[in-house]
Write an enzyme that holds these catalytic residues in place. Structure first.
Site, PDB file in Angstrom:
ATOM      1  N   ASN A 129     -12.308   3.023   4.596  1.00  0.00           N
ATOM      2  CA  ASN A 129     -13.473   2.404   3.816  1.00  0.00           C
ATOM      3  C   ASN A 129     -14.452   2.318   4.985  1.00  0.00           C
ATOM      4  O   ASN A 129     -14.442   2.662   6.105  1.00  0.00           O
ATOM      5  CB  ASN A 129     -13.092   1.192   2.931  1.00  0.00           C
ATOM      6  CG  ASN A 129     -12.573   0.270   3.638  1.00  0.00           C
ATOM      7  OD1 ASN A 129     -12.943  -0.026   5.088  1.00  0.00           O
ATOM      8  ND2 ASN A 129     -11.953  -0.880   3.029  1.00  0.00           N
TER       9      ASN A 129
ATOM     10  N   GLY B  35     -16.233   2.264  -2.229  1.00  0.00           N
ATOM     11  CA  GLY B  35     -16.264   1.135  -3.187  1.00  0.00           C
ATOM     12  C   GLY B  35     -16.955   1.711  -4.523  1.00  0.00           C
ATOM     13  O   GLY B  35     -16.476   3.001  -4.794  1.00  0.00           O
TER      14      GLY B  35
ATOM     15  N   LYS C 257       0.587  -1.139  -0.073  1.00  0.00           N
ATOM     16  CA  LYS C 257       0.239   0.098   0.025  1.00  0.00           C
ATOM     17  C   LYS C 257       0.820   1.254   0.193  1.00  0.00           C
ATOM     18  O   LYS C 257       0.507   2.106  -0.629  1.00  0.00           O
ATOM     19  CB  LYS C 257      -1.000  -0.011   1.353  1.00  0.00           C
ATOM     20  CG  LYS C 257      -2.071  -1.271   1.255  1.00  0.00           C
ATOM     21  CD  LYS C 257      -3.195  -0.978   2.196  1.00  0.00           C
ATOM     22  CE  LYS C 257      -3.731  -2.410   2.211  1.00  0.00           C
ATOM     23  NZ  LYS C 257      -4.760  -2.655   0.745  1.00  0.00           N
TER      24      LYS C 257
ATOM     25  N   SER D 215      -7.326   3.807 -12.737  1.00  0.00           N
ATOM     26  CA  SER D 215      -6.375   2.669 -12.519  1.00  0.00           C
ATOM     27  C   SER D 215      -6.891   1.465 -12.455  1.00  0.00           C
ATOM     28  O   SER D 215      -6.042   0.404 -12.681  1.00  0.00           O
ATOM     29  CB  SER D 215      -5.822   3.108 -11.029  1.00  0.00           C
ATOM     30  OG  SER D 215      -6.919   2.523 -10.222  1.00  0.00           O
TER      31      SER D 215
ATOM     32  N   GLY E 272      -7.604   1.955  -4.015  1.00  0.00           N
ATOM     33  CA  GLY E 272      -7.635   2.639  -2.924  1.00  0.00           C
ATOM     34  C   GLY E 272      -6.443   3.549  -2.675  1.00  0.00           C
ATOM     35  O   GLY E 272      -6.296   4.732  -2.271  1.00  0.00           O
ATOM     36  N   ASP E 273      -5.291   2.792  -2.964  1.00  0.00           N
ATOM     37  CA  ASP E 273      -4.055   3.440  -2.797  1.00  0.00           C
ATOM     38  C   ASP E 273      -3.869   4.720  -4.128  1.00  0.00           C
ATOM     39  O   ASP E 273      -3.330   5.686  -3.750  1.00  0.00           O
ATOM     40  CB  ASP E 273      -2.895   2.422  -3.438  1.00  0.00           C
ATOM     41  CG  ASP E 273      -2.877   1.264  -2.377  1.00  0.00           C
ATOM     42  OD1 ASP E 273      -3.455   1.385  -1.226  1.00  0.00           O
ATOM     43  OD2 ASP E 273      -2.571   0.319  -2.581  1.00  0.00           O
TER      44      ASP E 273
ATOM     45  N   GLY F 183     -18.808   5.239  -4.393  1.00  0.00           N
ATOM     46  CA  GLY F 183     -17.816   6.528  -4.338  1.00  0.00           C
ATOM     47  C   GLY F 183     -17.268   6.996  -3.137  1.00  0.00           C
ATOM     48  O   GLY F 183     -16.746   5.948  -2.357  1.00  0.00           O
TER      49      GLY F 183
HETATM   50  O1  RIB Z   1      -3.731  -2.033  -1.716  1.00  0.00           O
HETATM   51  C1  RIB Z   1      -3.053  -3.213  -2.680  1.00  0.00           C
HETATM   52  C2  RIB Z   1      -1.853  -3.612  -1.982  1.00  0.00           C
HETATM   53  O2  RIB Z   1      -2.357  -4.284  -0.739  1.00  0.00           O
HETATM   54  C3  RIB Z   1      -1.342  -4.567  -2.977  1.00  0.00           C
HETATM   55  O3  RIB Z   1      -0.360  -4.271  -3.868  1.00  0.00           O
HETATM   56  C4  RIB Z   1      -0.680  -5.581  -1.722  1.00  0.00           C
HETATM   57  O4  RIB Z   1       0.890  -5.466  -1.509  1.00  0.00           O
HETATM   58  C5  RIB Z   1      -1.428  -5.095  -0.524  1.00  0.00           C
HETATM   59  O5  RIB Z   1      -0.430  -4.473   0.554  1.00  0.00           O
END
Ligand code: RIB
Length: 296
Positions: free
Chosen positions: A183, A213, A40, A274, A243-244, A216
């Site tokens: 979330n 999710g 993450k 993404s 989410g990242d 939104g």
């Molecule tokens: O948010 C996705 C990530 O969660 C993945 O890339 C995995 O490595 C976990 O950390």
């Protein structure tokens, strides 16, 4: 350019695609297996670098080939890696991911991410406090997350805490961070079930951002109005890292001076783009892609 820091996890994602996610106790035939960069923390750093931000990643990898590959990947993506520590006592973090039916399951083995301890943060302190904003997640020890959040906040560095995966956080730390981006499940773990999401967002206006999710993302404006920025309609290939991307893009947008609603629109588009490609980092958009879609 204002520097943004990430203190967090760096994982190798072992990603299997299958027609669906297996049930408990079930063996399922997979279609494909790939080893790709993830974690993450690293994902958020890459999302921001792709959007043109000046980003430094702080964390640990093992002294192994996965660690080397992941460091190389971060550098290639334009993320600063000068303070990432290579440790001998643990292997590089690993995530076992199954992607199927527009969703995923993830099991993370922390490995070297558990070496991101308070001593490490004290060593990187000067570089960390040069940042305008710092992003934290929950894939390093909790005491490190809380120590870093406090250190940054007490020194005037804004903190975005993405409390994923879910685990409780001390109230004192929740008060210190500038933005909190759980979330729905993580919101319940942080605050319990006594208060509704609406009540919680009103209690923390323009600070608590709840991602929902495919529906939104919501927050409460300082005037008391709850806003829901609907998710972008995307052709889903792989939701890993959405989410990242949202957290990274949100941070970039805030750093460039956007208001919170605008920043969430920017982040939502980035996250939506993404998921149209495979891999946590594979589909992360560049700045121009997002701007084009926002019509700016
Ligand atoms: O948010 C996705 C990530 O969660 C993945 O890339 C995995 O490595 C976990 O950390």
């Amino acid at each position: 350019m204002k520097k943004i820091g990430v203190v967090g996890s760096i994982n190798m994602d072992m990603t299997v695609t299958a027609e669906r996610i297996p049930q408990k106790g079930e063996t399922l035939k997979g279609d494909d297996l790939k080893y790709i960069p993830g974690g993450k923390g690293a994902n958020q750093a890459v999302a921001m670098a792709r959007l043109g931000a000046d980003v430094e990643m702080f964390g640990c990898v093992g002294n192994d080939s996965a660690g080397k590959d992941l460091l190389e990947n971060l550098k290639n993506m334009g993320v600063k890696t000068g303070h990432i520590r290579i440790v001998d006592q643990a292997p590089t973090g690993l995530a076992l991911i199954t992607v199927g039916e527009n969703d995923n399951t993830i099991v993370v083995v922390a490995g070297a991410n558990d070496c991101v301890d308070i001593d490490y943060v004290n060593e990187i302190k000067d570089s960390l406090l040069e940042c305008e904003m710092v992003l934290l997640q929950h894939e390093i020890p909790q005491e490190t997350v809380e120590y870093t959040a406090k250190l940054c906040a007490d020194n005037g560095v804004k903190v975005v805490l993405n409390p994923a995966p879910a685990r409780p956080v001390k109230q004192e730390i929740l008060e210190k961070v500038t933005y909190l981006t759980p979330n729905e499940h993580e919101t319940v773990i942080l605050f319990g079930e006594d208060q509704s999401f609406e009540e919680l967002m009103k209690k923390y206006p323009e600070k608590l951002v709840i991602t929902q999710g495919s529906r939104g993302v919501s927050t409460c404006l300082k005037n008391g109005e709850i806003v829901l920025v609907p998710a972008r309609k995307s052709k889903v290939v792989d939701t890993t890292g959405a989410g990242d991307t949202l957290n990274g893009a949100f941070t970039v947008a805030i750093t460039e001076g956007r208001g919170i609603e605008d920043a969430l629109k920017f982040a939502n588009v980035a996250a939506g783009l993404s998921i149209e490609k495979f891999g946590a980092q594979g589909g992360m958009p560049v700045y121009e892609d997002v701007i084009k879609e926002l019509g700016e």
